[in-house]
Scaffold this active site. Structure first.
Site, PDB file in Angstrom:
ATOM      1  N   ARG A  41       1.009  -1.542   0.283  1.00  0.00           N
ATOM      2  CA  ARG A  41       0.296  -0.091   0.348  1.00  0.00           C
ATOM      3  C   ARG A  41       0.381   0.925  -0.543  1.00  0.00           C
ATOM      4  O   ARG A  41       0.540   2.310  -0.674  1.00  0.00           O
ATOM      5  CB  ARG A  41      -0.912  -0.170   1.020  1.00  0.00           C
ATOM      6  CG  ARG A  41      -1.882  -0.928   0.825  1.00  0.00           C
ATOM      7  CD  ARG A  41      -2.966  -0.977   2.198  1.00  0.00           C
ATOM      8  NE  ARG A  41      -4.612  -1.228   1.552  1.00  0.00           N
ATOM      9  CZ  ARG A  41      -5.502  -1.354   2.785  1.00  0.00           C
ATOM     10  NH1 ARG A  41      -4.849  -1.356   3.832  1.00  0.00           N
ATOM     11  NH2 ARG A  41      -6.472  -2.155   2.441  1.00  0.00           N
ATOM     12  N   LYS A 206     -15.573 -15.766   6.340  1.00  0.00           N
ATOM     13  CA  LYS A 206     -17.233 -15.016   6.721  1.00  0.00           C
ATOM     14  C   LYS A 206     -17.934 -15.288   5.237  1.00  0.00           C
ATOM     15  O   LYS A 206     -17.885 -14.143   4.512  1.00  0.00           O
ATOM     16  CB  LYS A 206     -17.358 -13.891   8.304  1.00  0.00           C
ATOM     17  CG  LYS A 206     -16.906 -14.319   9.242  1.00  0.00           C
ATOM     18  CD  LYS A 206     -16.658 -12.937   9.779  1.00  0.00           C
ATOM     19  CE  LYS A 206     -17.327 -13.407  11.163  1.00  0.00           C
ATOM     20  NZ  LYS A 206     -17.736 -11.055  12.197  1.00  0.00           N
ATOM     21  N   GLY A 356      -6.634  -6.332   0.090  1.00  0.00           N
ATOM     22  CA  GLY A 356      -6.259  -6.714   1.171  1.00  0.00           C
ATOM     23  C   GLY A 356      -5.000  -8.238   1.592  1.00  0.00           C
ATOM     24  O   GLY A 356      -4.098  -8.242   0.880  1.00  0.00           O
ATOM     25  N   GLY A 380     -12.446  -4.319   1.358  1.00  0.00           N
ATOM     26  CA  GLY A 380     -13.866  -3.766   1.256  1.00  0.00           C
ATOM     27  C   GLY A 380     -13.956  -2.728   0.722  1.00  0.00           C
ATOM     28  O   GLY A 380     -15.397  -2.967  -0.400  1.00  0.00           O
TER      29      GLY A 380
HETATM   30  C1  3PG Z   1      -8.755  -1.837   4.711  1.00  0.00           C
HETATM   31  O1  3PG Z   1      -7.260  -1.559   5.512  1.00  0.00           O
HETATM   32  O2  3PG Z   1      -9.948  -2.366   4.903  1.00  0.00           O
HETATM   33  C2  3PG Z   1      -8.672  -0.857   5.250  1.00  0.00           C
HETATM   34  O3  3PG Z   1      -7.462   0.492   5.045  1.00  0.00           O
HETATM   35  C3  3PG Z   1      -9.772   0.491   6.180  1.00  0.00           C
HETATM   36  O4  3PG Z   1      -9.731   0.101   6.846  1.00  0.00           O
HETATM   37  P1  3PG Z   1     -11.151   0.037   8.101  1.00  0.00           P
HETATM   38  O5  3PG Z   1     -12.001  -1.447   7.519  1.00  0.00           O
HETATM   39  O6  3PG Z   1     -10.449  -0.464   9.430  1.00  0.00           O
HETATM   40  O7  3PG Z   1     -11.868   0.553   7.891  1.00  0.00           O
HETATM   41 MG    MG Z   2     -10.979  -3.586   6.526  1.00  0.00          MG
END
Ligand code: 3PG
Ligand code: MG
Length: 399
Positions: A41, A206, A356, A380
Site C-alpha cells: 500500500r 465469513k 487486503g 472492503g
Molecule cells: C482496510 O484495510 O480495509 C482499509 O484500510 C480500511 O480500514 P478499515 O476496514 O479499518 O476501515
Molecule cells: Mg477492512
C-alpha cells in the site's frame, strides 16, 4: 463523472503550494516486532506523491493505521510507515507526532518545496470516524488547514464516510490521485461488460462479510468458486457435516437460497484439509468434503478442489479473486491459496486481485505480481464497488 484529477491539479501548478494527500497506509505489521510485513500500500501511492514533490509541492500525507479507539495508542503509530515511505521516495519524510496538534502544525509549516510530511494516525482522533457530522466536520476543519488542495489517493478507504475521506473534500479544492483513478478504471470494467466467461473466486472467513457482493455478482458471473472459511457454511447448506470448522449457523439458510437461485453456478470444495487444531503444527489430513471428522476443522481446500477450480479458471476471460482459500499464513494450509493463485495467474484472462488479504497472500507466497492484471489495494472498498454501492470517498470527489 466530473472528477478532477491529479493531472488537473498539476496543470494549475503546485510549486510552493501546500497539498494534503489522504493515503491508505494501513499496512500489516508483525505482531511481535511491529515491522511492516507488506508495504504494497505504501508503494501504491508513490506515483501520486512523486508527481507532487517533483512539481515542487509541499506535501502533507495523512492516513489511518489499524483500528485504535479515537485516542493515541503507540502500537498503531505511523512512524515506521514514515521511515519506509522515506526509503521508497529516496528522501526523508518529516513525521508529526500528532495529527492536528502542535507537532503537526510546526511540521507542515516547516516543509520546503518538494518535501513530504506524514501526520500521525488519523484514528487517534475521535472525530475521524465519528458518526456525528458536527464532530467529523470539526476534525475536518482542522485537517483542511494543512492544504490549499486535497488529493484523495486512499482507495482502500473510499468506502468509509470518515472526516479525512469525505468531509475534507468538501472544504478544499479536491482531486483524485493516480491510484484511485486506476482502481476505479479497472473495477468499472468488471461492473460494465466483462469479457466472458467471467469467473469470480471468493474466500476469506465469513459469508456474512461477502453476502452483499455474492448477491450482486450472482446474476452477472458465469462461475462463482467458493473456498476459505466461508465454504463450510455453504457445505453445511448442502447437508454436509463440517466438524468444528468455522460455521455461521444463521447464514446456512441464506447459502441454500443462493445455491438454489443459480443452479450449477456456485462451485464448492470437494475435499478439504482438516486439522485437529488451529495451529501450524496441528495433525491434519486431506478428507472428502462429505467426510470431515466431527473433531476436526477445515483449514484449507484440498488438491482435488484446487484442480477443479483451476479447470474452471482455465477458459475464463475475466477473473476477480477476493479472499484466501485457507489459512495461508500457516505453511501446511497455504497450498490451496497458492494453487488457486497460480491458476489465476496462468489463466490468460484479465485478472483482478481484490484487496487486503488476497493481495498480501500474493506477495507473502512469493508469486510474481506482474502475472496479475491488477492487484487492488482495497479489500472492503473493491467489494463495495462491485456491489454497486455509492462510495463516500468517490462521491465526495464528484461534487
Ligand atoms: C482496510 O484495510 O480495509 C482499509 O484500510 C480500511 O480500514 P478499515 O476496514 O479499518 O476501515
Ligand atoms: Mg477492512
Amino acid at each position: 463523472m466530473s472528477i478532477r484529477t491529479l493531472d488537473d491539479l498539476l496543470a494549475e501548478g503546485v510549486s510552493g503550494r501546500r497539498v494534503l494527500v489522504r493515503a491508505d497506509l494501513n499496512v500489516p505489521l508483525d505482531k511481535q516486532s511491529g515491522a511492516i510485513t507488506d508495504d504494497g500500500r505504501i508503494r501504491a501511492v508513490l506515483p501520486t506523491l512523486s508527481a507532487l514533490t517533483g512539481a515542487g509541492a509541499k506535501v502533507t500525507v495523512c492516513s489511518h493505521l489499524g483500528r485504535p479507539k479515537g485516542a493515541p495508542d503507540p502500537q498503531f503509530s505511523l512512524r515506521p510507515v514514515a521511515d519506509r515511505l522515506g526509503e521508497l521516495l529516496g528522501a526523508p519524510v518529516h513525521f508529526a507526532t500528532d495529527t492536528v496538534g502542535e507537532s503537526a502544525r510546526s511540521t507542515v509549516d516547516g516543509l520546503a518545496d518538494g518535501e513530504v510530511a506524514l501526520l500521525e494516525n488519523l484514528r487517534f482522533n475521535a472525530g475521524e470516524t465519528s458518526k456525528d457530522e458536527a464532530e467529523r466536520g470539526a476534525f475536518a476543519d482542522q485537517l483542511a488547514v494543512f492544504g490549499e488542495a486535497y488529493v484523495d489517493d486512499a482507495f482502500g478507504a473510499v468506502h468509509r464516510k470518515h472526516a479525512s475521506v469525505y468531509d475534507v473534500a468538501a472544504r478544499l479544492p479536491h482531486f483524485a490521485g493516480r491510484l484511485v483513478l486506476r482502481e476505479v478504471e479497472v473495477l468499472s470494467t468488471l461492473t460494465g461488460e466483462p469479457e466472458r466467461p467471467y469467473v469470480v473466486v471468493l474466500g476469506g472467513s465469513k459469508v456474512s462479510d461477502k453476502l452483499a457482493v455474492i448477491e450482486a455478482l450472482l446474476p452477472t458471473v458465469d462461475r462463482l468458486l467458493i473456498g476459505g472459511g466461508m465454504c463450510f457454511t455453504f457445505l453445511k447448506a448442502q447437508g454436509l457435516e463440517v466438524g468444528t470448522s468455522l460455521l455461521e449457523e444463521e447464514m446456512v439458510e441464506t447459502c441454500r437460497n443462493l445455491m438454489e437461485r443459480a443452479p450449477g453456478k456456485i462451485m464448492l470444495p470437494v475435499d478439504v484439509v482438516a486439522a485437529d487444531a488451529f495451529a501450524p503444527d496441528a495433525a491434519h489430513d486431506t478428507v472428502r468434503a462429505d467426510g470431515i471428522p466431527s473433531h476436526r476443522l477445515g483449514l484449507d481446500i484440498g488438491p482435488e478442489t484446487v484442480a477443479g477450480f483451476a479447470a474452471a479458471l482455465k477458459g475464463a476471460r475475466t477473473i476477480f479473486w477476493n479472499g484466501p482459500m485457507g489459512v495461508f499464513e500457516m505453511a501446511p494450509f497455504a497450498h490451496g491459496t497458492r494453487g488457486v493463485a497460480e491458476a489465476i495467474a496462468g489463466s490468460g484472462a484479465f485478472t483482478v486481485v481484490g484487496g487486503g488479504d488476497s493481495a498480501a497472500a500474493v506477495r507473502a507466497l512469493g508469486l510474481d505480481e506482474s502475472s496479475f492484471g491488477h492487484i487492488s489495494t482495497g479489500g472492503g472498498a473493491s467489494l463495495e464497488y462491485l456491489e454497486g454501492k455509492a462510495l463516500p470517498g468517490i462521491a465526495a470527489l464528484e461534487n
